[in-house]
Design an enzyme around this catalytic site. Sequence first.
Site, PDB file in Angstrom:
ATOM      1  N   TYR A  96      58.999   1.504 -22.895  1.00 34.31           N
ATOM      2  CA  TYR A  96      59.516   0.029 -22.925  1.00 34.31           C
ATOM      3  C   TYR A  96      60.732   0.116 -22.564  1.00 34.31           C
ATOM      4  O   TYR A  96      61.424   1.064 -21.615  1.00 34.31           O
ATOM      5  CB  TYR A  96      59.150  -0.622 -24.387  1.00 34.31           C
ATOM      6  CG  TYR A  96      59.049  -2.020 -23.825  1.00 34.31           C
ATOM      7  CD1 TYR A  96      57.998  -2.491 -22.988  1.00 34.31           C
ATOM      8  CD2 TYR A  96      59.731  -2.933 -24.465  1.00 34.31           C
ATOM      9  CE1 TYR A  96      57.984  -3.829 -22.703  1.00 34.31           C
ATOM     10  CE2 TYR A  96      59.803  -4.197 -23.725  1.00 34.31           C
ATOM     11  CZ  TYR A  96      58.713  -4.763 -22.936  1.00 34.31           C
ATOM     12  OH  TYR A  96      58.770  -5.887 -22.692  1.00 34.31           O
ATOM     13  N   ARG A 149      59.919 -13.151 -13.791  1.00 32.32           N
ATOM     14  CA  ARG A 149      61.067 -12.771 -14.464  1.00 32.32           C
ATOM     15  C   ARG A 149      61.063 -11.841 -15.281  1.00 32.32           C
ATOM     16  O   ARG A 149      60.897 -11.874 -16.402  1.00 32.32           O
ATOM     17  CB  ARG A 149      61.509 -14.223 -15.136  1.00 32.32           C
ATOM     18  CG  ARG A 149      62.857 -14.292 -15.337  1.00 32.32           C
ATOM     19  CD  ARG A 149      63.725 -13.384 -16.626  1.00 32.32           C
ATOM     20  NE  ARG A 149      63.197 -13.671 -17.742  1.00 32.32           N
ATOM     21  CZ  ARG A 149      62.605 -12.733 -18.793  1.00 32.32           C
ATOM     22  NH1 ARG A 149      62.568 -11.671 -18.550  1.00 32.32           N
ATOM     23  NH2 ARG A 149      62.423 -13.201 -19.988  1.00 32.32           N
ATOM     24  N   LYS A 167      54.177  -3.588 -23.617  1.00 31.55           N
ATOM     25  CA  LYS A 167      54.053  -4.251 -24.653  1.00 31.55           C
ATOM     26  C   LYS A 167      52.894  -3.704 -25.497  1.00 31.55           C
ATOM     27  O   LYS A 167      53.079  -3.895 -26.749  1.00 31.55           O
ATOM     28  CB  LYS A 167      53.994  -5.765 -24.373  1.00 31.55           C
ATOM     29  CG  LYS A 167      55.498  -6.434 -23.931  1.00 31.55           C
ATOM     30  CD  LYS A 167      56.124  -7.116 -25.138  1.00 31.55           C
ATOM     31  CE  LYS A 167      57.656  -7.218 -24.863  1.00 31.55           C
ATOM     32  NZ  LYS A 167      58.269  -8.355 -25.275  1.00 31.55           N
ATOM     33  N   ASP A 239      57.419 -12.622 -19.793  1.00 30.66           N
ATOM     34  CA  ASP A 239      57.952 -12.631 -18.707  1.00 30.66           C
ATOM     35  C   ASP A 239      57.793 -13.658 -17.561  1.00 30.66           C
ATOM     36  O   ASP A 239      57.692 -13.122 -16.343  1.00 30.66           O
ATOM     37  CB  ASP A 239      58.382 -11.193 -18.140  1.00 30.66           C
ATOM     38  CG  ASP A 239      59.212 -10.318 -18.860  1.00 30.66           C
ATOM     39  OD1 ASP A 239      59.716 -10.952 -19.904  1.00 30.66           O
ATOM     40  OD2 ASP A 239      59.478  -9.266 -18.665  1.00 30.66           O
ATOM     41  N   ASP A 261      56.371 -14.316 -26.013  1.00 31.41           N
ATOM     42  CA  ASP A 261      57.199 -13.742 -26.737  1.00 31.41           C
ATOM     43  C   ASP A 261      58.621 -13.946 -26.230  1.00 31.41           C
ATOM     44  O   ASP A 261      59.633 -13.630 -27.036  1.00 31.41           O
ATOM     45  CB  ASP A 261      56.814 -12.163 -26.377  1.00 31.41           C
ATOM     46  CG  ASP A 261      57.703 -11.280 -27.609  1.00 31.41           C
ATOM     47  OD1 ASP A 261      57.588 -11.359 -28.582  1.00 31.41           O
ATOM     48  OD2 ASP A 261      58.216 -10.270 -26.887  1.00 31.41           O
ATOM     49  N   ASP A 262      58.862 -14.362 -25.006  1.00 36.60           N
ATOM     50  CA  ASP A 262      60.262 -14.234 -24.666  1.00 36.60           C
ATOM     51  C   ASP A 262      61.173 -15.445 -25.304  1.00 36.60           C
ATOM     52  O   ASP A 262      62.320 -15.423 -25.608  1.00 36.60           O
ATOM     53  CB  ASP A 262      60.292 -14.575 -23.085  1.00 36.60           C
ATOM     54  CG  ASP A 262      59.698 -13.471 -22.377  1.00 36.60           C
ATOM     55  OD1 ASP A 262      60.121 -12.488 -22.545  1.00 36.60           O
ATOM     56  OD2 ASP A 262      58.766 -13.619 -21.623  1.00 36.60           O
ATOM     57  N   ASN A 411      68.777  -7.843 -20.958  1.00 33.12           N
ATOM     58  CA  ASN A 411      68.163  -6.660 -20.732  1.00 33.12           C
ATOM     59  C   ASN A 411      68.023  -6.715 -19.153  1.00 33.12           C
ATOM     60  O   ASN A 411      68.077  -7.574 -18.529  1.00 33.12           O
ATOM     61  CB  ASN A 411      66.662  -6.675 -21.394  1.00 33.12           C
ATOM     62  CG  ASN A 411      66.740  -6.414 -22.838  1.00 33.12           C
ATOM     63  OD1 ASN A 411      67.566  -5.745 -23.368  1.00 33.12           O
ATOM     64  ND2 ASN A 411      65.684  -6.828 -23.483  1.00 33.12           N
TER      65      ASN A 411
HETATM   66  P1  NAI Z   1      65.678 -17.135 -18.025  1.00 35.27           P
HETATM   67  O1  NAI Z   1      65.514 -16.911 -16.670  1.00 35.27           O
HETATM   68  O2  NAI Z   1      64.683 -18.179 -18.580  1.00 35.27           O
HETATM   69  O3  NAI Z   1      67.008 -17.650 -18.677  1.00 35.27           O
HETATM   70  C1  NAI Z   1      68.280 -17.227 -18.292  1.00 35.27           C
HETATM   71  C2  NAI Z   1      69.130 -18.341 -18.214  1.00 35.27           C
HETATM   72  O4  NAI Z   1      70.514 -17.855 -17.973  1.00 35.27           O
HETATM   73  C3  NAI Z   1      68.783 -19.551 -17.384  1.00 35.27           C
HETATM   74  O5  NAI Z   1      68.949 -20.748 -18.084  1.00 35.27           O
HETATM   75  C4  NAI Z   1      69.990 -19.586 -16.472  1.00 35.27           C
HETATM   76  O6  NAI Z   1      70.156 -20.616 -15.733  1.00 35.27           O
HETATM   77  C5  NAI Z   1      71.110 -18.847 -17.227  1.00 35.27           C
HETATM   78  N1  NAI Z   1      72.357 -18.511 -16.534  1.00 35.27           N
HETATM   79  C6  NAI Z   1      72.162 -17.845 -15.392  1.00 35.27           C
HETATM   80  N2  NAI Z   1      73.302 -17.688 -14.670  1.00 35.27           N
HETATM   81  C7  NAI Z   1      74.187 -17.923 -15.670  1.00 35.27           C
HETATM   82  C8  NAI Z   1      75.562 -17.829 -15.737  1.00 35.27           C
HETATM   83  N3  NAI Z   1      76.422 -17.268 -14.742  1.00 35.27           N
HETATM   84  N4  NAI Z   1      76.031 -18.648 -16.815  1.00 35.27           N
HETATM   85  C9  NAI Z   1      75.526 -19.044 -17.951  1.00 35.27           C
HETATM   86  N5  NAI Z   1      74.132 -19.065 -17.807  1.00 35.27           N
HETATM   87  C10 NAI Z   1      73.401 -18.496 -16.813  1.00 35.27           C
HETATM   88  O7  NAI Z   1      65.422 -15.597 -18.586  1.00 35.27           O
HETATM   89  P2  NAI Z   1      65.056 -15.327 -20.337  1.00 35.27           P
HETATM   90  O8  NAI Z   1      63.801 -15.067 -20.394  1.00 35.27           O
HETATM   91  O9  NAI Z   1      65.724 -16.317 -21.156  1.00 35.27           O
HETATM   92  O10 NAI Z   1      66.051 -13.809 -20.442  1.00 35.27           O
HETATM   93  C11 NAI Z   1      67.374 -13.798 -20.437  1.00 35.27           C
HETATM   94  C12 NAI Z   1      67.793 -12.577 -20.774  1.00 35.27           C
HETATM   95  O11 NAI Z   1      67.586 -12.296 -21.993  1.00 35.27           O
HETATM   96  C13 NAI Z   1      67.230 -11.400 -19.941  1.00 35.27           C
HETATM   97  O12 NAI Z   1      67.985 -10.473 -19.405  1.00 35.27           O
HETATM   98  C14 NAI Z   1      66.379 -10.807 -20.770  1.00 35.27           C
HETATM   99  O13 NAI Z   1      66.022  -9.491 -20.751  1.00 35.27           O
HETATM  100  C15 NAI Z   1      66.854 -11.033 -22.144  1.00 35.27           C
HETATM  101  N6  NAI Z   1      66.000 -11.151 -23.480  1.00 35.27           N
HETATM  102  C16 NAI Z   1      66.415 -10.485 -24.398  1.00 35.27           C
HETATM  103  C17 NAI Z   1      65.604 -10.328 -25.502  1.00 35.27           C
HETATM  104  C18 NAI Z   1      66.147  -9.326 -26.638  1.00 35.27           C
HETATM  105  O14 NAI Z   1      67.075  -8.902 -26.675  1.00 35.27           O
HETATM  106  N7  NAI Z   1      65.174  -9.235 -27.715  1.00 35.27           N
HETATM  107  C19 NAI Z   1      64.373 -10.798 -25.538  1.00 35.27           C
HETATM  108  C20 NAI Z   1      64.132 -11.772 -24.463  1.00 35.27           C
HETATM  109  C21 NAI Z   1      65.094 -11.847 -23.272  1.00 35.27           C
END
Ligand code: NAI
Length: 540
Positions: A96, A149, A167, A239, A261-262, A411
């Site tokens: 993963y 995504r 997963k 995702d 899950d996200d 990530n």
């Molecule tokens: P998403 O695409 O829904 O959200 C990303 C957000 O960041 C959006 O609202 C976007 O507008 C914003 N963004 C983009 N550029 C930006 C900037 N320059 N400044 C501020 N905000 C900005 O994606 P999601 O699902 O929310 O995932 C986001 C990240 O979180 C990914 O890298 C993912 O791998 C990580 N993640 C980590 C987890 C964990 O550590 N357990 C679990 C789920 C996600």
Amino acid sequence: MPPAFHAAARALLSDPLTNKGTAFTEAERDRLGLHGLLPPHVGTLDSQIARRRRVLDGMADDFHRYAFLRELQDSNEVLFHALVQADLPRMLPLVYTPTVGAGCERFSEIWRKPRGLFLSHPNRDRIPDILADPALDRVKVIVVSDGERILGLGDQGAGGMGIPIGKLALYTACAGIHPAEVLPILLDVGTDNAGLRDDPLYVGWRNPRVRGEDYGGFVDSFVSAVTDRWPGVLLQWEDFAGHNAHDLLARYRDRLLSFNDDIQGTAATAVGTLLSAIHRTGASLIDQRIVLFGAGAAGSGVAELLVQALRAEGLDEAAARARIWAVDRDGLILSDMAKLTPPQMRLARHPAEVAGWMRDAEGGLGLLETVRAVRPTVLIGASGQAGSFTEAVVRTMAEGCARPVIFPLSNPVSRAEAHPADVLAWSDGRAIVGTGSPFGVPGVTQVNNVYIFPGVGLGALAAGATRVTDGMFMAAARALGAMGGAGETLLPAIENLRSVALRVAVVVAAAALADGVASAGDEELTEARIAALMWDAAYN
Ligand code: NAI
């Protein structure tokens, strides 16, 4: 040996659910006609694990290890899962995050054998026929993605299939869901990644993404076909891009046993880890000032669960929301901004609040300006923007707070908001740090959803739940927060993930019962009864 008999023997060896490779005993080889098809040595599961470990040790990099493990999973599931289960700290990053990121990006190179289902838009009228396959009769858990995504890597099209596969491997490894009961699904609705569409080796559907009503109709026929085929199935969304992630969750969470899950898994993991951190600082949740950087699927899910947790501490809704500031791509989210998503609107601050704040050179209110004004105690990143927790941000935060809690969650490693070693250095070692991906920095906690979703799934299935409620996730978060970790770390060690999943399952099942969505009775939901449901990878 008659040829028909040989064909059956070959089928046995080529089905990953029945194949034991060299571990078929002499008696089984006699009975099943396997002589000649296998080398003469009769091995054991342990000797097979040792052999695969030696191969993994000799490989040049983790991507090749990932590809090797995928092939192993497709040839012998018991061996694959026994290998993973025997050394979770080493194997988790290979099957993963972070390696699965490269697995998705290079999916077309390594696709070999069918695993799970590709439901493509051109095949939309065939979905019920595809699901009818009797080999899928035992399915209880589906993880589905449309690949838009993938981690922080954007649109990977059909390559997103790596995520449901990974997963579900963790569902089996951590929660003991039998491999025949899990089904990865990729909804191939095209890709807007032009590089993929132009790549002659790309295995997905070469079409721009289907959007709007057409997309909605496609997903609807998928969900209807799934509930017709497996009425009690658990469907996990994974995702999807932010807008679809929220819409689909809202549309389906009250129609079947389903969660995203996200949004929800991340929220429970982050809140659980935060509760553990706060416990360590001796402060209380209601005294925290929390800044969220990136209010997409993950960030807004964290915010909503935090609001619930704060309300459970006695705050009203407005007071709970007043403790959270969300910063997205256009800076601090304010209620007079255009183009806010519904979850962002719920997080928006009043413009009057920022009247006296210091602005950046362009007149905006970015993360640094927000940190300067708010003096947060907690900073959570879910933006996918590498390096956005700069030295200035961390130093400013650390000036106003003895033990700043800083979680760069994005990530894979290449997208993390900061390297945890830098966060520790810039805060003179005072920060309590959690990251999404593993960095191997001592004392840093890996805030991985794997602490939550396998247990939520197991608990929901054990309870015979009809819905996944917010209460089930809150219970999971609290249970995780109470577990703690060794030394500076906030969560139990990865090698203990099976007992973590069981503990989470027990409280989730109890919450399902309390919320009136369980079909099982109290007496069936004891720890011992749930533990007995967990499959252990072994030959029988
Ligand atoms: P998403 O695409 O829904 O959200 C990303 C957000 O960041 C959006 O609202 C976007 O507008 C914003 N963004 C983009 N550029 C930006 C900037 N320059 N400044 C501020 N905000 C900005 O994606 P999601 O699902 O929310 O995932 C986001 C990240 O979180 C990914 O890298 C993912 O791998 C990580 N993640 C980590 C987890 C964990 O550590 N357990 C679990 C789920 C996600």
